[in-house]
Write a protein that holds these residues in place. Sequence first.
Motif, PDB file in Angstrom:
ATOM      1  N   SER A 197      10.583  -5.282   4.382  1.00  0.00           N
ATOM      2  CA  SER A 197      11.884  -4.588   4.529  1.00  0.00           C
ATOM      3  C   SER A 197      11.175  -3.426   3.316  1.00  0.00           C
ATOM      4  CB  SER A 197      13.443  -5.556   3.737  1.00  0.00           C
ATOM      5  OG  SER A 197      12.371  -5.731   2.028  1.00  0.00           O
ATOM      6  N   LEU A 198      12.277  -2.854   3.015  1.00  0.00           N
ATOM      7  CA  LEU A 198      11.886  -1.760   1.731  1.00  0.00           C
ATOM      8  C   LEU A 198      11.337  -1.883   0.750  1.00  0.00           C
ATOM      9  CD1 LEU A 198      13.796   1.672   2.844  1.00  0.00           C
ATOM     10  CD2 LEU A 198      11.577   1.288   3.200  1.00  0.00           C
ATOM     11  N   ARG A 199      12.712  -3.160   0.142  1.00  0.00           N
ATOM     12  CA  ARG A 199      12.621  -3.860  -1.125  1.00  0.00           C
ATOM     13  C   ARG A 199      11.365  -4.082  -1.375  1.00  0.00           C
ATOM     14  NH1 ARG A 199      17.097  -6.915  -3.637  1.00  0.00           N
ATOM     15  NH2 ARG A 199      17.346  -8.166  -1.859  1.00  0.00           N
ATOM     16  N   ALA A 200      10.365  -5.246  -0.155  1.00  0.00           N
ATOM     17  CA  ALA A 200       9.026  -5.940  -0.440  1.00  0.00           C
ATOM     18  C   ALA A 200       7.715  -4.607  -0.346  1.00  0.00           C
ATOM     19  CB  ALA A 200       8.683  -6.707   0.581  1.00  0.00           C
ATOM     20  N   ARG A 201       8.148  -3.829   0.441  1.00  0.00           N
ATOM     21  CA  ARG A 201       7.412  -3.262   0.736  1.00  0.00           C
ATOM     22  C   ARG A 201       6.645  -2.081  -0.702  1.00  0.00           C
ATOM     23  NH1 ARG A 201       9.209   0.004   5.548  1.00  0.00           N
ATOM     24  NH2 ARG A 201       7.639   2.001   4.962  1.00  0.00           N
ATOM     25  N   THR A 202       7.763  -1.692  -1.131  1.00  0.00           N
ATOM     26  CA  THR A 202       8.170  -0.417  -2.143  1.00  0.00           C
ATOM     27  C   THR A 202       8.243  -1.435  -3.610  1.00  0.00           C
ATOM     28  OG1 THR A 202      10.668  -0.447  -2.538  1.00  0.00           O
ATOM     29  CG2 THR A 202       8.996   0.980  -1.450  1.00  0.00           C
ATOM     30  N   CYS A 203       8.411  -2.652  -4.010  1.00  0.00           N
ATOM     31  CA  CYS A 203       8.212  -3.308  -5.189  1.00  0.00           C
ATOM     32  C   CYS A 203       7.129  -3.932  -5.462  1.00  0.00           C
ATOM     33  CB  CYS A 203       9.111  -5.084  -4.994  1.00  0.00           C
ATOM     34  SG  CYS A 203       9.081  -5.908  -6.382  1.00  0.00           S
ATOM     35  N   VAL A 204       6.079  -4.092  -4.597  1.00  0.00           N
ATOM     36  CA  VAL A 204       4.447  -4.953  -4.789  1.00  0.00           C
ATOM     37  C   VAL A 204       3.932  -3.145  -5.161  1.00  0.00           C
ATOM     38  CG1 VAL A 204       2.531  -6.008  -3.889  1.00  0.00           C
ATOM     39  CG2 VAL A 204       4.919  -6.961  -3.048  1.00  0.00           C
ATOM     40  N   ALA A 205       3.818  -2.175  -4.062  1.00  0.00           N
ATOM     41  CA  ALA A 205       3.334  -1.688  -4.155  1.00  0.00           C
ATOM     42  C   ALA A 205       3.415  -0.602  -6.179  1.00  0.00           C
ATOM     43  CB  ALA A 205       3.548  -0.617  -3.102  1.00  0.00           C
ATOM     44  N   GLY A 206       5.483  -0.574  -6.143  1.00  0.00           N
ATOM     45  CA  GLY A 206       5.366   0.426  -7.437  1.00  0.00           C
ATOM     46  C   GLY A 206       5.451  -0.338  -8.355  1.00  0.00           C
ATOM     47  N   ALA A 207       5.257  -1.439  -8.380  1.00  0.00           N
ATOM     48  CA  ALA A 207       5.021  -2.539  -9.619  1.00  0.00           C
ATOM     49  C   ALA A 207       3.645  -1.630 -10.063  1.00  0.00           C
ATOM     50  CB  ALA A 207       5.405  -3.542  -9.528  1.00  0.00           C
ATOM     51  N   THR A 208       2.549  -2.014  -9.018  1.00  0.00           N
ATOM     52  CA  THR A 208       1.341  -1.648  -9.625  1.00  0.00           C
ATOM     53  C   THR A 208       1.686  -0.025  -9.861  1.00  0.00           C
ATOM     54  OG1 THR A 208       0.423  -3.098  -8.126  1.00  0.00           O
ATOM     55  CG2 THR A 208      -0.694  -1.077  -8.745  1.00  0.00           C
ATOM     56  N   MET A 209       1.701   0.569  -9.362  1.00  0.00           N
ATOM     57  CA  MET A 209       2.105   2.382  -9.756  1.00  0.00           C
ATOM     58  C   MET A 209       2.669   2.433 -11.255  1.00  0.00           C
ATOM     59  SD  MET A 209       3.403   3.618  -6.246  1.00  0.00           S
ATOM     60  CE  MET A 209       3.224   5.412  -6.060  1.00  0.00           C
ATOM     61  N   LEU A 210       3.815   1.765 -11.882  1.00  0.00           N
ATOM     62  CA  LEU A 210       4.420   1.766 -12.560  1.00  0.00           C
ATOM     63  C   LEU A 210       3.707   1.445 -14.215  1.00  0.00           C
ATOM     64  CD1 LEU A 210       7.688   3.030 -13.636  1.00  0.00           C
ATOM     65  CD2 LEU A 210       7.389   0.509 -13.517  1.00  0.00           C
ATOM     66  N   ALA A 211       2.596   0.016 -13.357  1.00  0.00           N
ATOM     67  CA  ALA A 211       1.898  -0.049 -14.755  1.00  0.00           C
ATOM     68  C   ALA A 211       1.162   0.794 -14.895  1.00  0.00           C
ATOM     69  CB  ALA A 211       1.105  -1.269 -14.270  1.00  0.00           C
ATOM     70  N   ASP A 212       0.094   1.495 -13.866  1.00  0.00           N
ATOM     71  CA  ASP A 212      -0.605   2.478 -14.101  1.00  0.00           C
ATOM     72  C   ASP A 212       0.069   3.752 -14.855  1.00  0.00           C
ATOM     73  OD1 ASP A 212      -2.589   0.893 -12.692  1.00  0.00           O
ATOM     74  OD2 ASP A 212      -2.418   2.340 -10.537  1.00  0.00           O
ATOM     75  N   PHE A 213       1.106   3.571 -14.266  1.00  0.00           N
ATOM     76  CA  PHE A 213       1.998   4.857 -14.943  1.00  0.00           C
ATOM     77  C   PHE A 213       2.390   4.673 -16.415  1.00  0.00           C
ATOM     78  CE2 PHE A 213       5.984   6.876 -17.246  1.00  0.00           C
ATOM     79  CZ  PHE A 213       5.585   8.113 -15.928  1.00  0.00           C
ATOM     80  N   CYS A 214       2.223   3.850 -16.867  1.00  0.00           N
ATOM     81  CA  CYS A 214       2.956   2.964 -18.031  1.00  0.00           C
ATOM     82  C   CYS A 214       1.844   3.178 -19.150  1.00  0.00           C
ATOM     83  CB  CYS A 214       2.963   1.606 -18.250  1.00  0.00           C
ATOM     84  SG  CYS A 214       5.321   1.590 -18.249  1.00  0.00           S
ATOM     85  N   ARG A 215       0.168   2.590 -19.033  1.00  0.00           N
ATOM     86  CA  ARG A 215      -0.751   2.971 -18.877  1.00  0.00           C
ATOM     87  C   ARG A 215      -0.981   3.983 -19.760  1.00  0.00           C
ATOM     88  NH1 ARG A 215      -4.841   1.796 -15.413  1.00  0.00           N
ATOM     89  NH2 ARG A 215      -4.766   3.395 -14.990  1.00  0.00           N
ATOM     90  N   ASP A 216      -1.276   5.045 -18.683  1.00  0.00           N
ATOM     91  CA  ASP A 216      -1.989   6.105 -18.636  1.00  0.00           C
ATOM     92  C   ASP A 216      -0.491   7.537 -19.918  1.00  0.00           C
ATOM     93  OD1 ASP A 216      -3.382   6.284 -17.495  1.00  0.00           O
ATOM     94  OD2 ASP A 216      -2.385   6.789 -15.412  1.00  0.00           O
ATOM     95  N   HIS A 217       0.992   6.948 -20.197  1.00  0.00           N
ATOM     96  CA  HIS A 217       1.469   7.237 -20.873  1.00  0.00           C
ATOM     97  C   HIS A 217       2.265   6.479 -22.000  1.00  0.00           C
ATOM     98  CE1 HIS A 217       2.007   9.512 -17.324  1.00  0.00           C
ATOM     99  NE2 HIS A 217       2.089  11.016 -17.785  1.00  0.00           N
TER     100      HIS A 217
END
Length: 401
Positions: A62-82
Motif C-alpha cells: 500500500s502507499l502507506r506501507a511504502r511511504t511510511c518506511v521510506a518517509g520515516a528515514t527521510m524525516l529523521a535525516d531532515f530533522c538531524r540536518d535542521h
Amino acid sequence: MTSPSIAVIGGGIVGLAVARELLHRRPGSAVVALEKEAAVGRHQTGHNSGVLHSGVYYQPGSLRARTCVAGATMLADFCRDHGVPVTVCGKVIVATRPDELPRLEELRRRGLANGVPGVSLIGPERLRELEPHVVGMAGLHVPGAAVVDFSAVARALAADIHDAGGEVRCGVEVTSIDTSGAATVLGTPGDSVRVDAAVICAGLQSDRLARLAGAPSTPRIVPFRGDWLALRPDRANLVRGLVYPVPEPGLPFLGVHATRGPDGRVLIGPNAVLALAREGYRRGAVDRRDLGELLAYPGLWRLLARHWRSGAAELLRDRSRRLLLRSLRRYLPEVTPDDLRPAGCGIRAQAVSPGGRLIDDFVLWSRPRLVAVRNAPSPAATAALAIAQLVADEVESVALR
Ligand SMILES: Cc1cc2nc3c(=O)[nH]c(=O)nc-3n(C[C@H](O)[C@H](O)[C@H](O)COP(=O)(O)OP(=O)(O)OC[C@H]3O[C@@H](n4cnc5c(N)ncnc54)[C@H](O)[C@@H]3O)c2cc1C
C-alpha cells in the motif's frame, strides 16, 4: 522555457513537504504555500501523537506501507540536518488475550514485509525488561520507533522553503479554484493568485477544496476527534517509550495507547469519536455546516451501520474515564484514576467512501493543472517527505503536462 508557478493550498506538514519537494526538483520555479491560519501546522500537524511510525500496521504494497518506511528515514535525516530533536524510544504492541496473538503475528509479518528493521515477537519477561510496568501475554517489539514534535518539523520545512526561494503565506484562505482557463486561478478574500498548477493539501477541508476545483465530491472527509489524557508527572515513570494494544481489525485507529513524547510527558489516547466540528477543539463543539454536511452524507450512515458496535464503545469510553481506564489497565494495570489529567485533543481528517468504507490508504487525484491529496490520515506526518515525492511526480506527469 520559463519555470512553472505552483501554489500549494495548506500549510500542514504535507503541503509544506510538497512545496519544498517541488522547489528542490525545479530550482527557480515560483512555489507558494497558502495557509489560512496565522501560522503553519495549526491543525492535524499540530495536534497529533508525535510518533514517527515504523510501518508495521500497513498492508504490504500500500502507499502507506511504502511511504511510511521510506518517509520515516527521510524525516529523521531532515530533522538531524535542521536541528529538530528526534527521540528513539522503541515501541511495544501488547497482546493481553489469546485471540490477539494471531493479529500480533500478522503485524510481525507486515513489519517484515514492509522492511521495518528489528521487529521481533517477545514474551512476557522481555516485555517486563523493556516496560517494567506493562503486562501482557506477548508483544511485538519495534526498536526504531521514535517521537518528534511535528509542529517543529513544519516550521523547519517552512524555513527551508524560504531558503530555497519559495514563499509561505499565512492568513490566506483559498475560497475558489478555477482550472478552466490556461492558468489555475485561486480566489482569496484579498486578491487572486494565478499559477500554472495548484496542489490541494488541505487536511480536514480537502474534500471541500477538491469540490471547489470541480473534482468528484467523494470521498468525503469525516472528522474523528481524539482526546488525550496525560499521566501525572510523578507517575510518568510507568511508561518508558510507546505502548500500544493490538488494534481492532478493520479499523484504521490504533486503540488507546501510551506515548512518551519528546518533552517526557506521557499521553494516553487518543480515542476516536465522530466530531461535529471539523476544526472545533473545544469539547462538545458543533459547527452547523459541518454537522449538516455530515448528516446529509449517505456514506456516514453506512459507516455507522457497519461499525456501530466499536463506535458505541468509543463513545462510552469518551464519556466514562472508568471505561477508558479499563482498556488501559489491560496492559498498564498500575494506573489509577488519580494518575490521569486532561491533555487536549486532535481531529483526524478521515476520508469515507459513499459506501461507508473508512479509506485507509493515501489517495491522490490529479488532472491537468491540479493535484488533490484527498486522504492523508496517519502516518502522513511520518511519511510527509515521501508523500511529497509522489505528489511532485503527479504534478510533473499530469498537472503540468
Ligand atoms: C489525534 C491524531 C493523532 C495522530 N498521530 C499521528 C502520529 O503519531 N504520527 C503520524 O505520522 N501521524 C499522526 N496523525 C496524522 C497526521 O497528523 C496527519 O496525517 C498529518 O498531519 C496530515 O497533514 P496535512 O498537512 O495533510 O493536514 P493538516 O496538518 O491538517 O494541514 C492542512 C492545512 O490546510 C489548511 N487549509 C485548509 N483549508 C484551507 C484553505 N481553504 N486555504 C488555505 N489553507 C487551508 C489548514 O488550515 C491546515 O493548516 C495523527 C492525527 C491526529 C488528528
